[in-house]
Write a protein that holds these residues in place. Structure first.
Motif, PDB file in Angstrom:
ATOM      1  N   LYS A  45       0.757  -1.360   0.162  1.00  0.00           N
ATOM      2  CA  LYS A  45      -0.083  -0.176  -0.072  1.00  0.00           C
ATOM      3  C   LYS A  45       1.129   1.357  -0.115  1.00  0.00           C
ATOM      4  CE  LYS A  45      -3.703  -2.563   0.091  1.00  0.00           C
ATOM      5  NZ  LYS A  45      -4.441  -2.764  -0.989  1.00  0.00           N
ATOM      6  N   GLU A  46       1.691   1.193  -0.991  1.00  0.00           N
ATOM      7  CA  GLU A  46       2.701   2.283  -1.004  1.00  0.00           C
ATOM      8  C   GLU A  46       2.148   3.587  -1.994  1.00  0.00           C
ATOM      9  OE1 GLU A  46       6.930  -0.155  -1.081  1.00  0.00           O
ATOM     10  OE2 GLU A  46       5.263  -0.213  -3.116  1.00  0.00           O
ATOM     11  N   ASN A  47       2.467   4.876  -1.412  1.00  0.00           N
ATOM     12  CA  ASN A  47       2.240   6.036  -2.362  1.00  0.00           C
ATOM     13  C   ASN A  47       3.452   6.243  -2.925  1.00  0.00           C
ATOM     14  OD1 ASN A  47      -0.178   6.144  -0.913  1.00  0.00           O
ATOM     15  ND2 ASN A  47       0.709   7.803   0.605  1.00  0.00           N
ATOM     16  N   VAL A  48       3.459   6.114  -4.461  1.00  0.00           N
ATOM     17  CA  VAL A  48       4.849   6.156  -5.041  1.00  0.00           C
ATOM     18  C   VAL A  48       4.496   7.564  -6.061  1.00  0.00           C
ATOM     19  CG1 VAL A  48       6.062   4.816  -6.918  1.00  0.00           C
ATOM     20  CG2 VAL A  48       4.531   3.743  -5.312  1.00  0.00           C
ATOM     21  N   LYS A  49       5.767   8.224  -6.077  1.00  0.00           N
ATOM     22  CA  LYS A  49       5.730   9.328  -7.065  1.00  0.00           C
ATOM     23  C   LYS A  49       6.413   9.084  -8.284  1.00  0.00           C
ATOM     24  CE  LYS A  49       7.435  14.061  -7.241  1.00  0.00           C
ATOM     25  NZ  LYS A  49       7.841  15.366  -6.187  1.00  0.00           N
ATOM     26  N   TYR A  50       5.838   9.188  -9.222  1.00  0.00           N
ATOM     27  CA  TYR A  50       6.586   8.697 -10.587  1.00  0.00           C
ATOM     28  C   TYR A  50       7.043  10.369 -11.385  1.00  0.00           C
ATOM     29  CZ  TYR A  50       5.517   3.957 -10.475  1.00  0.00           C
ATOM     30  OH  TYR A  50       5.352   2.638 -10.149  1.00  0.00           O
ATOM     31  N   THR A  51       8.061  10.173 -11.892  1.00  0.00           N
ATOM     32  CA  THR A  51       8.505  11.381 -12.541  1.00  0.00           C
ATOM     33  C   THR A  51       9.062  11.019 -13.976  1.00  0.00           C
ATOM     34  OG1 THR A  51      10.808  11.046 -11.620  1.00  0.00           O
ATOM     35  CG2 THR A  51       9.195  12.730 -10.422  1.00  0.00           C
ATOM     36  N   PRO A  52       8.862  12.083 -15.009  1.00  0.00           N
ATOM     37  CA  PRO A  52       9.577  11.812 -16.216  1.00  0.00           C
ATOM     38  C   PRO A  52      10.997  11.245 -16.306  1.00  0.00           C
ATOM     39  CG  PRO A  52       8.628  13.981 -16.197  1.00  0.00           C
ATOM     40  CD  PRO A  52       8.732  13.413 -14.801  1.00  0.00           C
ATOM     41  N   GLY A  53      11.274  10.220 -17.227  1.00  0.00           N
ATOM     42  CA  GLY A  53      12.549   9.658 -17.052  1.00  0.00           C
ATOM     43  C   GLY A  53      13.383   9.606 -18.410  1.00  0.00           C
ATOM     44  N   GLU A  54      13.010   8.826 -19.488  1.00  0.00           N
ATOM     45  CA  GLU A  54      13.760   8.591 -20.633  1.00  0.00           C
ATOM     46  C   GLU A  54      12.725   7.892 -21.664  1.00  0.00           C
ATOM     47  OE1 GLU A  54      17.913   6.463 -22.376  1.00  0.00           O
ATOM     48  OE2 GLU A  54      17.368   6.369 -20.181  1.00  0.00           O
ATOM     49  N   LEU A  55      12.798   8.719 -22.764  1.00  0.00           N
ATOM     50  CA  LEU A  55      12.010   8.029 -24.007  1.00  0.00           C
ATOM     51  C   LEU A  55      13.171   7.354 -24.833  1.00  0.00           C
ATOM     52  CD1 LEU A  55       9.175   8.226 -25.211  1.00  0.00           C
ATOM     53  CD2 LEU A  55       9.958  10.139 -26.511  1.00  0.00           C
ATOM     54  N   VAL A  56      12.604   5.781 -24.993  1.00  0.00           N
ATOM     55  CA  VAL A  56      13.610   4.851 -25.691  1.00  0.00           C
ATOM     56  C   VAL A  56      12.953   4.658 -26.954  1.00  0.00           C
ATOM     57  CG1 VAL A  56      14.518   2.916 -25.613  1.00  0.00           C
ATOM     58  CG2 VAL A  56      14.239   4.129 -23.623  1.00  0.00           C
ATOM     59  N   GLN A  57      13.607   4.459 -28.114  1.00  0.00           N
ATOM     60  CA  GLN A  57      13.117   4.223 -29.414  1.00  0.00           C
ATOM     61  C   GLN A  57      13.441   2.847 -29.669  1.00  0.00           C
ATOM     62  OE1 GLN A  57      11.291   5.880 -31.253  1.00  0.00           O
ATOM     63  NE2 GLN A  57      11.216   7.865 -29.899  1.00  0.00           N
TER      64      GLN A  57
END
Length: 224
Positions: A45-57
């Motif tokens: 039951k975690e609160n997880v903060k996601y952020t922009p990382g990397e765009l892979v082709q």
């Protein structure tokens, strides 16, 4: 002076433009462009903060990697890496498949870092690094996450470092090891070369969607 200022303006504009596709991909994935907190995720039951990382082709299209950090984390909480398979659209991107998270590693709610390798075969492989400290024993591991057309596949988790220097005492012996991945043969095998208190090499062979040490042997690497 004018030439210097012009050069700075050009660099700044290029950097800004390079960030836009990642922000657009993150907005397609989460509905926001900077960060988002997903509440009460998983068994813990975690609160997880996601952020922009990397765009892979990838060969099959663009893939967004988004790191997730657990809020108010303790030792038991692992860091996350979410993966989104995308396609181009008039608005930027649409999500085709989502994996939240695709893998998790480390402690205190964070992964260490990641990098994308094109050396393991036709598909990109994300090398996700995690680390932790357990009563004076410090260890790190690398997970190989292949971005295949059907979804990300966790190929193997390899122990990379070990250090018991904060725990030795009495009859305990100091042990410190560091490994590096080398001799990659695409789709077939790679070596982890360890050095430190003792030098040795583990040879990993691919069978299907996993890597394992050849001939069913176990690693000689110390683990926490």
């Amino acid at each position: 002076m004018k030439r210097v200022l012009l050069a700075l303006i050009v660099v700044s504009t290029a950097a800004s433009g390079a960030e836009k596709p990642v922000a657009a991909a993150f907005h397609a994935a989460f509905g926001k462009s900077d960060s988002v907190v997903l509440k009460k995720q998983g068994q813990l039951k975690e609160n997880v903060k996601y952020t922009p990382g990397e765009l892979v082709q990838a060969p099959f299209g663009p893939v967004l990697l988004s790191p997730g950090e657990v809020e108010d984390a303790s030792h038991v909480n692992s860091g996350k890496l979410a993966v989104f398979y995308l396609k181009s659209s008039p608005n930027g991107f649409d999500v085709v498949k989502r994996f939240v998270p695709a893998t998790q590693t480390g402690s205190f709610g964070k992964i260490v870092d990641w990098s994308v390798s094109r050396s393991f075969g036709d598909n990109p492989v994300v090398m996700v690094n995690g680390a932790g400290n357990w009563q004076g024993y410090a260890c790190s591991v690398t997970t190989l996450l292949e971005l295949g057309p059907d979804g990300p596949k966790q190929l193997v988790t390899v122990p990379m470092t070990y250090d018991n220097s904060q725990a030795v005492g009495g009859g305990d012996k100091l042990k410190q090891f560091t490994g590096r991945i080398e001799n990659i043969k695409p789709g077939r095998s790679f070596d982890v070369i360890y050095f430190g208190s003792k030098d040795f090499t583990d040879h990993y062979v691919r069978a299907g969607d996993t890597y394992a040490i050849g001939s069913g042997a176990k690693s000689r690497m110390e683990t926490c």
